[in-house]
Design a protein around this motif. Structure first.
Motif, mmCIF file in Angstrom:
data_model
loop_
_atom_site.group_PDB
_atom_site.id
_atom_site.type_symbol
_atom_site.label_atom_id
_atom_site.label_comp_id
_atom_site.label_asym_id
_atom_site.label_seq_id
_atom_site.Cartn_x
_atom_site.Cartn_y
_atom_site.Cartn_z
ATOM 1 N N HIS A 151 0.870 -1.182 0.000
ATOM 2 C CA HIS A 151 0.000 0.000 0.000
ATOM 3 C C HIS A 151 0.908 1.233 0.000
ATOM 4 O O HIS A 151 1.622 1.482 0.976
ATOM 5 C CB HIS A 151 -0.911 -0.027 1.223
ATOM 6 N N MET A 152 0.882 1.988 -1.092
ATOM 7 C CA MET A 152 1.835 3.070 -1.301
ATOM 8 C C MET A 152 1.178 4.440 -1.176
ATOM 9 O O MET A 152 0.120 4.690 -1.761
ATOM 10 C CB MET A 152 2.467 2.947 -2.691
ATOM 11 N N SER A 153 1.844 5.324 -0.457
ATOM 12 C CA SER A 153 1.341 6.688 -0.288
ATOM 13 C C SER A 153 1.620 7.531 -1.530
ATOM 14 O O SER A 153 2.388 7.143 -2.409
ATOM 15 C CB SER A 153 2.007 7.332 0.924
ATOM 16 N N ALA A 154 1.009 8.698 -1.560
ATOM 17 C CA ALA A 154 1.185 9.607 -2.696
ATOM 18 C C ALA A 154 2.635 10.059 -2.843
ATOM 19 O O ALA A 154 3.063 10.468 -3.919
ATOM 20 C CB ALA A 154 0.280 10.830 -2.537
ATOM 21 N N ASP A 155 3.407 9.990 -1.746
ATOM 22 C CA ASP A 155 4.792 10.452 -1.776
ATOM 23 C C ASP A 155 5.742 9.467 -2.448
ATOM 24 O O ASP A 155 6.872 9.812 -2.788
ATOM 25 C CB ASP A 155 5.294 10.696 -0.345
ATOM 26 N N ALA A 156 5.313 8.229 -2.614
ATOM 27 C CA ALA A 156 6.196 7.190 -3.145
ATOM 28 C C ALA A 156 6.586 7.484 -4.593
ATOM 29 O O ALA A 156 5.769 7.923 -5.403
ATOM 30 C CB ALA A 156 5.511 5.835 -3.051
ATOM 31 N N SER A 157 7.840 7.207 -4.914
ATOM 32 C CA SER A 157 8.342 7.455 -6.268
ATOM 33 C C SER A 157 7.727 6.472 -7.259
ATOM 34 O O SER A 157 7.623 5.278 -6.965
ATOM 35 C CB SER A 157 9.861 7.298 -6.289
ATOM 36 N N PRO A 158 7.334 6.942 -8.428
ATOM 37 C CA PRO A 158 6.744 6.055 -9.438
ATOM 38 C C PRO A 158 7.633 4.867 -9.788
ATOM 39 O O PRO A 158 7.135 3.762 -10.034
ATOM 40 C CB PRO A 158 6.535 6.983 -10.640
ATOM 41 N N TRP A 159 8.944 5.081 -9.828
ATOM 42 C CA TRP A 159 9.820 3.968 -10.208
ATOM 43 C C TRP A 159 9.791 2.847 -9.176
ATOM 44 O O TRP A 159 9.965 1.663 -9.529
ATOM 45 C CB TRP A 159 11.254 4.455 -10.452
ATOM 46 N N LYS A 160 9.555 3.180 -7.905
ATOM 47 C CA LYS A 160 9.476 2.143 -6.879
ATOM 48 C C LYS A 160 8.211 1.309 -7.068
ATOM 49 O O LYS A 160 8.232 0.078 -6.909
ATOM 50 C CB LYS A 160 9.512 2.787 -5.487
ATOM 51 N N LYS A 161 7.134 1.966 -7.442
ATOM 52 C CA LYS A 161 5.899 1.232 -7.711
ATOM 53 C C LYS A 161 6.069 0.322 -8.926
ATOM 54 O O LYS A 161 5.630 -0.839 -8.915
ATOM 55 C CB LYS A 161 4.756 2.230 -7.947
ATOM 56 N N ALA A 162 6.716 0.832 -9.957
ATOM 57 C CA ALA A 162 6.925 0.045 -11.171
ATOM 58 C C ALA A 162 7.808 -1.170 -10.896
ATOM 59 O O ALA A 162 7.535 -2.276 -11.385
ATOM 60 C CB ALA A 162 7.549 0.918 -12.260
ATOM 61 N N LEU A 163 8.852 -0.977 -10.101
ATOM 62 C CA LEU A 163 9.760 -2.080 -9.788
ATOM 63 C C LEU A 163 9.052 -3.161 -8.982
ATOM 64 O O LEU A 163 9.249 -4.364 -9.222
ATOM 65 C CB LEU A 163 10.976 -1.559 -9.026
ATOM 66 N N LEU A 164 8.219 -2.751 -8.046
ATOM 67 C CA LEU A 164 7.468 -3.731 -7.256
ATOM 68 C C LEU A 164 6.570 -4.582 -8.134
ATOM 69 O O LEU A 164 6.503 -5.811 -7.984
ATOM 70 C CB LEU A 164 6.643 -3.012 -6.186
ATOM 71 N N ARG A 165 5.882 -3.948 -9.058
ATOM 72 C CA ARG A 165 5.011 -4.703 -9.961
ATOM 73 C C ARG A 165 5.826 -5.662 -10.832
ATOM 74 O O ARG A 165 5.429 -6.792 -11.095
ATOM 75 C CB ARG A 165 4.202 -3.731 -10.818
ATOM 76 N N GLN A 166 6.998 -5.207 -11.239
ATOM 77 C CA GLN A 166 7.881 -6.046 -12.046
ATOM 78 C C GLN A 166 8.326 -7.279 -11.269
ATOM 79 O O GLN A 166 8.480 -8.375 -11.839
ATOM 80 C CB GLN A 166 9.099 -5.229 -12.481
ATOM 81 N N LYS A 167 8.511 -7.130 -9.952
ATOM 82 C CA LYS A 167 8.970 -8.227 -9.108
ATOM 83 C C LYS A 167 7.836 -9.157 -8.685
ATOM 84 O O LYS A 167 8.076 -10.168 -8.011
ATOM 85 C CB LYS A 167 9.659 -7.670 -7.863
ATOM 86 N N GLY A 168 6.606 -8.829 -9.054
ATOM 87 C CA GLY A 168 5.493 -9.714 -8.768
ATOM 88 C C GLY A 168 4.619 -9.301 -7.612
ATOM 89 O O GLY A 168 3.715 -10.052 -7.211
#
Length: 450
Positions: free
Chosen positions: A189-206
């Motif tokens: 669960h990611m806050s609005a402050d989280a960097s987009p690349w961190k969200k993308a990497l998490l999705r990439q990792k499953g």
């Protein structure tokens, strides 16, 4: 009528704590902790840290097998320390100030798997949870070779369970990467402050990512609420986790060995000053606990927070811990230091380690980028903006009136020439190169100045 804060008006708080007016004006401040060294709640012990260290050793073969970047260290998740003499010279010139002693960097930005301090606690709690589930099911004993956890049968077993966490970014990366690798249905669960690349990497990792327009506290609260509805879901609670804390605390004795190997003594005549960037407080508080176990009164720990989000400082200053928010005092909680963009501190961290912290400092947004660039230019180390906050530590300690008072009160003035100043670089190892270049370009438009 304005809402009361802990039963008092803002004016009443300002009269009791005059420094609040500077905090409310987003000015950089240094605050000394009046409860430093006093007795505190017995929420965690040295046995908890020892247990964490033993568990990490049991998992080391598994980590070395699944995450090859940990293999050179035998599966132990640890970061190096580096001397920073050129950075020290730059800071001395820029601030017209002598920094006696040795300046060192603790490079948690280079921690394997997730590239931040959160790898210590986040990965540890995931591993502990997996171990407990497997042992309870009769699939594992503590005497087994843990490389078996990489087998497809264990992946299928863990897929019956869920793992969830609320995060501004780095804790989510640690939990998401390892949780998904083991087979857990992992949600961050990611806050609005989280960097987009961190969200993308998490999705990439499953991992599954749920995004919120609100800040960190809302992401954690909502993540906790959803996890409670699933009996097979383990929620990693950054605001209230003993396991996270114990994982962070393992840093203490490891650092002790590293400093000794580097020929740096830590004792009454050779004090160690440690400067930790702070968000919700769990990571730095756990490290502070471990440092005090390792070095006792010879280590002096300071937390550094953004001027826009000094939640831990306010929690300690008011004694309200998680019952106070930076917004109560008119602050906006907006900072480029995404890992530190937290409005409300951890009550567990404040109560477990608040008495171990010498004081807190705040740092302006521009300086985060100035120090990021200075570290790259002088020592060739990349960090993210939040991780550069600790670099301000020795400058504040040696120049601010509160810092000078602390040195006098603790009879440290005569020991500074033999002291070690260590700033904890808490993250940045996984930042994409294009993001690094953008942050550097922004910093290039600024200048380090006092």
């Amino acid at each position: 009528m304005k809402a009361l804060i802990g039963g008092r008006t803002i004016g009443e708080w300002e009269r009791e704590q005059p420094l609040l007016k500077d905090i409310e004006a987003y000015r950089e401040v240094m605050w000394l902790n009046p409860n430093y060294g006093k007795a505190a709640a017995d929420l965690v012990s040295g046995e908890d840290t020892a247990e964490a260290e033993a568990r990490l050793c049991r998992f080391a073969p598994y980590l070395a097998h699944v995450f090859p970047e940990t293999a050179p260290a035998g599966g132990i998740i640890e970061s190096p320390i580096y001397p920073a003499p050129e950075l020290k010279h730059l800071l001395e010139r820029a601030f017209s100030l002598t920094i006696p002693g040795t300046l060192m960097m603790k490079a948690d930005s280079e921690l394997p798997i997730s590239g931040s301090i959160k790898a210590r606690g986040g990965i540890y709690e995931v591993l502990k949870t997996a171990e407990q589930f497997a042992i309870r099911a009769g699939l594992l004993t503590e005497h087994d070779a843990y490389t078996c956890l990489a087998d497809a049968s264990f992946h299928r077993f863990f897929s019956r369970y869920s793992m969830a966490v609320g995060s501004t970014g780095n804790l989510g990366l640690s939990v998401g990467i390892v949780g998904a690798a083991l087979g857990f249905q992992t949600t961050v669960h990611m806050s609005a402050d989280a960097s987009p690349w961190k969200k993308a990497l998490l999705r990439q990792k499953g991992a599954k990512v749920k995004e919120y327009e609100a800040d960190y506290s809302v992401a954690v609260t909502e993540g906790r609420r959803q996890a409670e509805q699933n009996p097979n879901c383990h929620f990693i609670d950054d605001e209230n986790s003993k396991d996270l804390f114990a994982g962070y605390a393992t840093a203490g004795h490891r650092l002790k060995k590293q400093l000794a190997d580097a020929g740096l003594s830590v004792d009454k005549a050779h004090p160690l000053f440690v400067y930790l960037p702070c968000g919700v407080g769990g990571g730095p508080a756990g490290v502070a606990f471990g440092l005090k176990q390792a070095f006792g009164e010879s280590v002096h720990v300071f937390f550094v927070e953004p001027t826009h989000a000094p939640c831990f400082l306010l929690g300690l200053m008011t004694g309200l811990h998680n019952h106070v928010s930076v917004r109560d005092f008119g602050l906006d909680n907006r900072t480029a230091a995404d890992g530190l963009a937290v409005a409300r501190p951890s009550a567990f961290a404040g109560k477990a380690a608040g008495h171990l912290i010498s004081g807190c400092m705040t740092i302006a947004e521009d300086r985060l980028f100035q120090f990021l660039k200075a570290l790259k230019d002088t020592e060739n180390h990349w960090v993210e903006p939040s991780a550069a906050a600790g670099i301000y530590g020795p400058l504040m300690l040696l120049s601010d009136r509160c810092g000078k008072a602390y040195l006098r009160q603790h009879h440290l003035e005569g020991t500074l020439a033999s002291a070690t100043h260590l700033f904890w670089a808490t993250g940045g190892g996984m930042v994409p190169q294009k993001n690094r270049e953008a942050e550097y370009a922004l910093a290039s438009r600024l200048h380090v100045s006092d």
